[in-house]
Design an enzyme around this catalytic site. Structure first.
Site, mmCIF file in Angstrom:
data_model
loop_
_atom_site.group_PDB
_atom_site.id
_atom_site.type_symbol
_atom_site.label_atom_id
_atom_site.label_comp_id
_atom_site.label_asym_id
_atom_site.label_seq_id
_atom_site.Cartn_x
_atom_site.Cartn_y
_atom_site.Cartn_z
ATOM 1 N N SER A 104 0.784 -1.237 0.000
ATOM 2 C CA SER A 104 0.000 0.000 0.000
ATOM 3 C C SER A 104 0.815 1.286 0.000
ATOM 4 O O SER A 104 0.254 2.377 -0.077
ATOM 5 C CB SER A 104 -0.960 0.011 1.197
ATOM 6 O OG SER A 104 -0.236 0.013 2.418
ATOM 7 N N LYS A 113 -5.566 4.246 8.875
ATOM 8 C CA LYS A 113 -4.489 5.091 8.352
ATOM 9 C C LYS A 113 -4.853 6.568 8.443
ATOM 10 O O LYS A 113 -3.971 7.418 8.604
ATOM 11 C CB LYS A 113 -4.166 4.677 6.915
ATOM 12 C CG LYS A 113 -3.576 3.272 6.839
ATOM 13 C CD LYS A 113 -3.262 2.846 5.419
ATOM 14 C CE LYS A 113 -2.672 1.436 5.423
ATOM 15 N NZ LYS A 113 -2.304 0.982 4.076
#
Length: 353
Positions: free
Chosen positions: A240, A285
């Site tokens: 990611s 996140k």
């Protein structure tokens, strides 16, 4: 001469209950449970990850890679996760796919190295700097228990040929194999621990009713830029970080001031064409980025459809979930949807503040 003092029954019970209490406290903090806890990780400054001789990053501000913290559950962390909406409790198979911890770590490390390769390629192409990308083959992520090749193929191997044919994309291999009849014998050539090997077996029937070899796979590529760049992700794994690595490398290559002193976080995979892909744990996140002081967050964007939302995390796309999380926990942070690396660059060029 001293007399030995006899311990009373009451005192024995006190000792016993004290021991039980101590054991209960130790178990509450230390006893491993068959679950994993996922929560906000860190938002790290990519200046410390990317080294490019002759191209230092002396600009103010930061590009930050965000991560999800993962740990085996203990009773104390299980309770904490139950009480906090941006923590989640996951079954082991949902985290590792049923693989051992060693195999899971190996796959995550490969995903990270693949993300680094693709981010270098994307950044160098965007900066119009020399770079080559060589397709090695298909990397084996997992082997189905019913695969006719399970005796030979292992996680971490790279298939380089099928019946003597090498293709330059994962789709090329899949298309060729699926055109073969189920039950046809096929010979695969593969790399195992640096050695070339072959195996022959009958192709199996996949759930799609087409022929296959029974593996989960992804591309394995090698990228070589003319200008040297080194990326050390530390103990972060997974794919990611591609988008944010690309932005950091591009900034150092070109010397452009894209941040204008801001702390800019984000997430998303990136492929050889610069397309940004969705990831897991984007809500966590967002929290990590907020804690680090980010004012901008890049989130992968895909057009939501009923079918897509059925399988999405929390039944929301990455962008939808990121925006909803930011609205609740980080209202001053701008969540920016991006489909490609160029979308992120254009936003930074047109929004200097």
């Amino acid at each position: 001469m001293q007399r030995l003092r006899r311990i009373s029954k009451r005192q024995w019970w006190q000792v016993l209950w004290t021991a039980v209490a101590v054991l209960a406290i130790v178990a509450f903090f230390m006893l491993p449970l068959p679950r994993y806890i996922e929560g906000p990780g860190e938002a790290d400054d990519l200046k410390t990850f990317v080294k490019m001789p002759g191209h230092p990053d002396r600009r103010s501000g930061k590009f930050m890679i965000t991560s999800v913290a993962l740990a085996q559950a203990r009773p104390v962390s299980y309770l904490y996760a139950k009480l906090n909406p941006y923590y989640s409790i996951e079954k082991p198979e949902a985290v590792t796919g049923g693989e051992s911890n060693a195999t899971y770590t190996k796959v995550q490390d490969f995903y990270m190295q693949s993300a680094i390769n693709e981010s270098i390629y994307t950044a160098y192409r965007a900066a119009k700097r020399p770079v080559t990308r060589r397709y090695l083959g298909i990397y084996v992520l997992s082997v189905d228990s019913q695969s006719p090749f399970k005796k030979w193929l292992k996680v971490g191997d790279t298939v380089t040929k099928v019946n003597g044919h090498h293709f330059n994309t994962m789709v090329g291999y899949q298309s060729y194999i699926q055109k073969q009849p189920v039950g046809a014998r096929a010979t695969i050539t593969y790399q195992h621990n640096g050695r070339t090997k072959t195996a022959t077996a009958k192709l199996m029937r996949l759930p799609t009713k087409k022929a296959g070899i029974g593996i989960t796979l992804t591309d394995n590529v090698k990228v070589q830029p003319k200008t040297k760049v080194t990326v050390d992700p530390g103990n972060i794994g997974g794919p990611s970080g591609g988008l944010m690595f690309s932005l950091q490398i591009y900034t150092q290559l070109t010397g452009q001031n894209l941040r204008h002193g801001r702390k800019i976080a984000g997430t998303g995979t990136v492929d050889g064409n610069g397309n940004v892909g969705e990831i897991g744990g984007i809500d966590k996140k967002i929290i990590a980025a907020k804690r680090a002081g980010a004012t901008v967050f890049f989130a992968p964007y895909v057009k939501p459809t009923k079918l897509l939302l059925k399988y999405e995390e929390h039944h929301q796309t990455n962008y939808q979930l990121a925006k909803a999380t930011a609205k609740r926990y980080a209202p001053d942070m701008k969540v920016v949807p991006v489909k490609t690396f160029n979308d992120a660059v254009q936003y930074l060029k047109t929004h200097p503040s």
